[in-house]
Design a protein around this motif. Structure first.
Motif, PDB file in Angstrom:
ATOM      1  N   ARG A 285       2.875   2.796 -46.510  1.00  0.00           N
ATOM      2  CA  ARG A 285       4.327   2.578 -46.457  1.00  0.00           C
ATOM      3  C   ARG A 285       4.786   2.288 -45.020  1.00  0.00           C
ATOM      4  N   PRO A 286       5.905   1.563 -44.899  1.00  0.00           N
ATOM      5  CA  PRO A 286       6.448   1.354 -43.542  1.00  0.00           C
ATOM      6  C   PRO A 286       7.112   2.636 -43.023  1.00  0.00           C
ATOM      7  N   LEU A 287       7.078   2.815 -41.717  1.00  0.00           N
ATOM      8  CA  LEU A 287       7.710   3.992 -41.102  1.00  0.00           C
ATOM      9  C   LEU A 287       9.175   3.716 -40.842  1.00  0.00           C
ATOM     10  N   MET A 288      10.028   4.691 -41.107  1.00  0.00           N
ATOM     11  CA  MET A 288      11.441   4.560 -40.764  1.00  0.00           C
ATOM     12  C   MET A 288      11.785   5.439 -39.560  1.00  0.00           C
ATOM     13  N   TYR A 289      11.113   6.587 -39.457  1.00  0.00           N
ATOM     14  CA  TYR A 289      11.333   7.475 -38.317  1.00  0.00           C
ATOM     15  C   TYR A 289      10.163   7.319 -37.349  1.00  0.00           C
ATOM     16  N   ALA A 290      10.454   7.191 -36.067  1.00  0.00           N
ATOM     17  CA  ALA A 290       9.393   6.925 -35.097  1.00  0.00           C
ATOM     18  C   ALA A 290       8.780   8.195 -34.543  1.00  0.00           C
ATOM     19  N   GLY A 291       9.541   9.307 -34.557  1.00  0.00           N
ATOM     20  CA  GLY A 291       9.067  10.501 -33.863  1.00  0.00           C
ATOM     21  C   GLY A 291       9.526  10.465 -32.427  1.00  0.00           C
ATOM     22  N   ARG A 292       9.327  11.552 -31.695  1.00  0.00           N
ATOM     23  CA  ARG A 292       9.884  11.650 -30.334  1.00  0.00           C
ATOM     24  C   ARG A 292       9.164  10.817 -29.313  1.00  0.00           C
ATOM     25  N   GLU A 293       7.865  10.710 -29.445  1.00  0.00           N
ATOM     26  CA  GLU A 293       7.093  10.093 -28.350  1.00  0.00           C
ATOM     27  C   GLU A 293       7.520   8.672 -28.029  1.00  0.00           C
ATOM     28  N   PRO A 294       7.704   7.793 -29.057  1.00  0.00           N
ATOM     29  CA  PRO A 294       8.161   6.443 -28.689  1.00  0.00           C
ATOM     30  C   PRO A 294       9.507   6.455 -27.976  1.00  0.00           C
ATOM     31  N   CYS A 295      10.427   7.412 -28.352  1.00  0.00           N
ATOM     32  CA  CYS A 295      11.737   7.453 -27.693  1.00  0.00           C
ATOM     33  C   CYS A 295      11.558   7.732 -26.209  1.00  0.00           C
ATOM     34  N   GLU A 296      10.650   8.678 -25.911  1.00  0.00           N
ATOM     35  CA  GLU A 296      10.522   9.122 -24.527  1.00  0.00           C
ATOM     36  C   GLU A 296       9.926   8.046 -23.633  1.00  0.00           C
ATOM     37  N   VAL A 297       9.296   7.070 -24.220  1.00  0.00           N
ATOM     38  CA  VAL A 297       8.737   5.974 -23.417  1.00  0.00           C
ATOM     39  C   VAL A 297       9.834   5.252 -22.650  1.00  0.00           C
ATOM     40  N   CYS A 298      10.911   4.889 -23.382  1.00  0.00           N
ATOM     41  CA  CYS A 298      12.008   4.160 -22.723  1.00  0.00           C
ATOM     42  C   CYS A 298      13.109   5.083 -22.215  1.00  0.00           C
ATOM     43  N   HIS A 299      13.301   6.202 -22.883  1.00  0.00           N
ATOM     44  CA  HIS A 299      14.432   7.073 -22.540  1.00  0.00           C
ATOM     45  C   HIS A 299      13.940   8.337 -21.861  1.00  0.00           C
ATOM     46  N   ALA A 300      13.048   8.182 -20.875  1.00  0.00           N
ATOM     47  CA  ALA A 300      12.459   9.333 -20.195  1.00  0.00           C
ATOM     48  C   ALA A 300      13.534  10.201 -19.532  1.00  0.00           C
ATOM     49  N   ASP A 301      14.621   9.556 -19.064  1.00  0.00           N
ATOM     50  CA  ASP A 301      15.682  10.319 -18.400  1.00  0.00           C
ATOM     51  C   ASP A 301      16.340  11.307 -19.362  1.00  0.00           C
ATOM     52  N   VAL A 302      16.577  10.828 -20.592  1.00  0.00           N
ATOM     53  CA  VAL A 302      17.183  11.718 -21.577  1.00  0.00           C
ATOM     54  C   VAL A 302      16.219  12.853 -21.888  1.00  0.00           C
ATOM     55  N   ALA A 303      14.949  12.505 -22.074  1.00  0.00           N
ATOM     56  CA  ALA A 303      13.949  13.530 -22.398  1.00  0.00           C
ATOM     57  C   ALA A 303      13.950  14.606 -21.332  1.00  0.00           C
TER      58      ALA A 303
ATOM     59  N   HIS B  93      30.719  20.510 -24.779  1.00  0.00           N
ATOM     60  CA  HIS B  93      29.266  20.606 -24.968  1.00  0.00           C
ATOM     61  C   HIS B  93      28.637  19.221 -24.934  1.00  0.00           C
ATOM     62  N   HIS B  94      27.703  19.036 -24.012  1.00  0.00           N
ATOM     63  CA  HIS B  94      26.961  17.780 -24.066  1.00  0.00           C
ATOM     64  C   HIS B  94      25.826  17.945 -25.087  1.00  0.00           C
ATOM     65  N   PRO B  95      25.705  17.042 -26.032  1.00  0.00           N
ATOM     66  CA  PRO B  95      24.731  17.253 -27.105  1.00  0.00           C
ATOM     67  C   PRO B  95      23.301  17.457 -26.604  1.00  0.00           C
ATOM     68  N   HIS B  96      22.944  16.842 -25.494  1.00  0.00           N
ATOM     69  CA  HIS B  96      21.567  16.974 -25.037  1.00  0.00           C
ATOM     70  C   HIS B  96      21.318  18.279 -24.294  1.00  0.00           C
ATOM     71  N   HIS B  97      22.360  18.829 -23.722  1.00  0.00           N
ATOM     72  CA  HIS B  97      22.258  20.151 -23.094  1.00  0.00           C
ATOM     73  C   HIS B  97      23.554  20.901 -23.340  1.00  0.00           C
ATOM     74  N   PRO B  98      23.667  21.461 -24.547  1.00  0.00           N
ATOM     75  CA  PRO B  98      24.957  21.981 -25.018  1.00  0.00           C
ATOM     76  C   PRO B  98      25.433  23.259 -24.344  1.00  0.00           C
ATOM     77  N   GLU B  99      24.595  23.896 -23.527  1.00  0.00           N
ATOM     78  CA  GLU B  99      25.005  25.164 -22.922  1.00  0.00           C
ATOM     79  C   GLU B  99      26.193  24.936 -21.990  1.00  0.00           C
ATOM     80  N   ILE B 100      27.143  25.854 -22.084  1.00  0.00           N
ATOM     81  CA  ILE B 100      28.280  25.781 -21.140  1.00  0.00           C
ATOM     82  C   ILE B 100      27.799  26.383 -19.834  1.00  0.00           C
ATOM     83  N   LYS B 101      27.841  25.572 -18.793  1.00  0.00           N
ATOM     84  CA  LYS B 101      27.311  26.068 -17.520  1.00  0.00           C
ATOM     85  C   LYS B 101      28.371  26.930 -16.834  1.00  0.00           C
TER      86      LYS B 101
END
Lengths: 153, 253, 388
Positions: free
Chosen positions: A54-72, A145-153
């Motif tokens: 079957r074709p994949l619809m979800y890529a998983g985290r690793e491909p995201c981190e390739v281009c979006h390393a800053d977010v990771a 709250h920032h979704p990527h780091h939701p803790e209130i500093k």
């Protein structure tokens, strides 16, 4: 014997008819049973590969981190660190394959956040949950709250 | 005159037989034979899942992700996985209040508070039973247990007789209205054979669902099973379910 | 979110019923076949000479219904064009797959063979007498053999008796298997019981005997021929015996369930008292079992005139058929109305003119009578033992 054949020749014909039927069945089987049936069990062995194809619809985290390393990186150590990117951003295998082809839309914070964090009796007590109107009035969650780091500093 | 009529009958009979056999043959041809992922050895894996009720928040991510990943019909009511919500009045295990609005696809509308009750979510899916009653009853071998422990469906072979749907004690099977054949959770076989997690485990924000490879010595499932009191659904059915639930209450059906 | 037709909680995939009225028809039809055959074998094997007038009629009835039996299944399948797979790659652990072979065995090696052997002399005579297309048909049916010497017929008789003897356990297997298809499903407590094949079998005998009785009465009426009352009374007596055993078995199942009161009992009990009240209590038990048993017992105990007895038999027979159909309905449909969570119920929406609707079911029930009519025309069951 000869007497039997004389008296029972109709029975011989019937027996022949049955025999023909059996042969026909065997022929049918030889022709139509799919290749590989029975190799690994009572099923068509290639069906395993079919299910794996079957074709994949979800890529998983690793491909995201390739281009979006800053977010990771910004997510490291945050309380949302263990959450997969696609849990909030949706199925993005097509985007990972070819970013121009599918541009993900930013999820609506108010709808997305409450899905997990709206207070509900069945949620585990220790899980952070609020009654949205009482907690934030009409403010969007992202105001504090920032979704990527939701803790209130 | 009679000879041509007899011939006509004979020819019609042959034609009918041939067309029905041809239809069957075409299915086999059209199926093709895609190759399994290289480097994946069937005998090196034995798949299951660890489900932690104490972590499930009923967000419905898993239900939505599964439908997206596996092209499950969006209209109700077809689910490869779904989430149930339980409200149990403490002393009354036998009469839980259970709901599963659209399987939990849109989350759950909040319950009014009810004192003295315990409430929790239970994600459900195919249990990939080691002694599967659904495999047992399939008349043709269209559903089967793969050597790596996943109960799969051969969509090109299924007749749509629905016997397996009747035989499953967990209600995890359904007939796909688009193909009139059976469908159910395949443990995202196309993902796990590539080293990825299932769609439901991937998108679960709290780690309530975790894919497990029981043949992998380093898999956290072994520690999980050792340190938690786990149960399977309907253990009295002796199905050999490989979905291990932590925190499964006695009221769960 | 309330799902229309659903009360309480059901697993989401359970709401829509999987097996429809067509799957109710199927055990009903195969039951009629088994019952008709058992009646025929009463004469052949157990020498109950009184029912001789219905021997051939019972066999033809069995054949007509057996030919129709696979049709509801074909109509029901999601992919009927793949149905040959059940014969090509049968899964030996599946009762459904094995049943395909039991069906084939019964149709060919038992029923068709027995009919052929019993009728063979008449087929050959008919072949000699007719002309044109019909002569070819009869010749083909005789397998182009003209051999009806006394010795040949004696051979036929011996083998025919052997086949009937083999046929009795085969008939038991035919319908017992159908019962096993349901009875072996551990996931469904309404179905799962070792009694299921036995209950199915005896209700099959009841329905088949009642059917042949009614067909006999009807065909005599249509032909303006006198009904052999000794035959009819004997059939009715055997019907009563079979009924008593059948009712006893069903009561055993019921009492056992009530007594043990297992996990599913409350849920099933509620279902029987609400959604299944009309089909189960009223139609199956009251009208379909108790009333016919009463009527038949009254005839046995009393000394009624022939016309009165005939009327009672007709009513009892009709009620029996309705009752046994209701029993199949209650098993198949009833078994799907409750949730396997034992917390909810759903509704069966019977449509009319769809593939699995009421209309095809009606057509499928009428079809065997059409086939029977053709068979009776082709192989008259009344004028037997005429001279060459």
């Amino acid at each position: 014997m000869r007497q039997f054949l004389k008296d029972g020749e109709h029975l011989v014909r019937m027996a022949l008819l049955f025999g023909l039927g059996l042969l026909f069945f065997v022929a049918l089987r030889a022709f139509f049973v799919p290749k590989g049936f029975g190799e690994l069990g009572h099923f068509r062995a290639a069906a395993i590969a079919d299910n794996a194809a079957r074709p994949l619809m979800y890529a998983g985290r690793e491909p995201c981190e390739v281009c979006h390393a800053d977010v990771a990186e910004s997510r490291q150590g945050s309380r949302h660190a263990a959450i997969a990117c696609e849990a909030c951003h949706g199925a993005l295998a097509q985007h990972a394959d070819d970013p121009a082809r599918l541009k993900p839309t930013r999820p609506d914070a108010r709808k997305l956040c409450v899905q997990c964090h709206r207070s509900e009796a069945a949620k585990p007590e220790k899980f952070p949950q609020v009654i949205p109107d009482q907690h934030a009035g009409t403010e969007p969650c992202t105001a504090c709250h920032h979704p990527h780091h939701p803790e209130i500093k | 005159m009679e000879t041509t009529r007899r011939e006509f009958l004979r020819n019609t009979g042959t034609l009918l037989l041939l067309t029905s056999s041809a239809a069957l043959a075409w299915e086999a041809v059209a199926a093709g034979t895609p190759e399994l992922v290289p480097n994946y050895r069937l005998d090196q894996h034995w798949w299951g899942m660890a489900i932690d009720i104490e972590k499930c928040i009923g967000c419905g991510n898993c239900v939505r992700a599964c439908k997206t990943e596996n092209n499950v019909p969006l209209e109700p009511l077809y689910f490869r996985t779904w989430v149930e919500r339980y409200r149990v009045l403490a002393a009354d295990l036998e009469h839980p209040e259970v709901d599963s609005p659209n399987g939990g696809f849109d989350g759950f509308p909040p319950h009014p508070a009810s004192p003295g009750s315990k409430n929790f979510f239970v994600p459900k899916l195919c249990n990939h039973c080691a002694h599967s009653p659904c495999v047992q009853v399939c008349p043709v071998g269209a559903t089967f247990e793969s050597p790596d422990g996943v109960v799969l469906v051969d969509k090109t072979y299924c007749l749509g007789c629905r016997y397996c749907v009747q035989a499953c004690p967990y209600g995890c099977r359904f007939i796909d209205p688009r193909t009139e054949t059976v469908d159910k959770c395949s443990l995202c076989y196309h993902r796990i054979t590539k080293g990825l997690a299932t769609a439901c485990c991937e998108t679960c924000p709290t780690g309530a669902r975790k894919l497990a490879d029981l043949k992998e010595p380093k898999d956290p499932i072994h520690e999980f099973l050792r340190t938690h009191k786990v149960q399977v659904l309907k253990p009295q059915m002796a199905t050999g379910s490989k979905m291990y639930y932590n925190g499964l209450d006695g009221s769960v059906r | 979110m309330h799902i229309p037709g659903v009360e309480g909680f059901m697993y989401p995939n359970e709401v829509e019923l999987q097996w429809s009225i067509l799957i109710v028809l199927y055990p009903f039809i195969t039951g009629l076949v088994a019952g008709a055959f058992i009646l025929a074998s009463l004469e052949r094997v157990f020498n109950v000479e009184a029912v001789r007038p219905t021997y051939r009629l019972a066999l033809l009835t069995a054949l007509a219904f057996l030919l129709v039996a696979p049709l509801p299944l074909q109509l029901h399948l999601g992919r009927p064009e793949r149905s040959l797979e059940m014969f090509l790659t049968p899964h030996t652990t599946s009762a459904m797959a094995m049943f395909g072979f039991v069906y084939l065995w019964y149709l060919t090696a038992v029923l068709v063979l027995e009919i052929w052997l019993d009728y063979r002399r008449d087929i050959v005579l008919l072949a000699r007498r007719s002309r044109g297309l019909m002569q070819h048909v009869y010749r083909a049916m005789a397998l182009w053999s003209d051999n009806i010497s006394d010795r040949a017929l004696a051979l036929d008789d011996k083998i025919g008796r052997f086949i009937t003897i083999v046929g009795i356990p085969s008939a038991f297997l035919l319908h017992g298997y159908v019962g096993f298809i349901f009875g072996s499903v551990k996931a469904n407590p309404w179905w799962s019981t070792p009694l299921m094949p036995v209950v199915f079998l005896f209700s099959a005998i009841v329905s088949g005997v009642a059917l042949v009785m009614l067909v006999y009465m009807l065909t005599c009426r249509v032909r303006n021929a006198p009904i052999d009352m000794r035959c009819l009374d004997t059939i009715a007596r055997y019907l009563l015996y079979a009924f008593i055993i059948d009712f006893g078995l069903e009561m055993l199942d019921l009492i056992h369930r009530i007594y043990e009161a297992g996990e599913s009992f409350k849920s099933l009990d509620f279902m029987v008292h609400t959604r299944l009240y009309l089909p189960h209590i009223v139609i199956q038990i009251l009208c379909g079992t108790l009333v016919p048993i009463l009527l038949l017992a009254v005839v046995q105990l009393g000394r009624l005139e022939a016309p009165v007895r005939k009327r009672l038999y007709a009513i009892a027979g009709a009620l029996t058929l309705i009752g046994i159909f209701a029993m199949r309905w209650n098993v198949v449909i009833g078994g799907q109305l409750f949730s396997k969570s034992f917390l909810g119920y759903t509704t069966y929406k019977l449509e009319f003119a769809t593939r699995e609707g009421l209309l095809p079911a009606i057509i499928l029930m009428i079809l065997p009578f059409g086939i029977l009519w053709v068979l009776i025309r082709l192989l008259p069951p009344w004028e037997y033992r005429e001279s060459a």
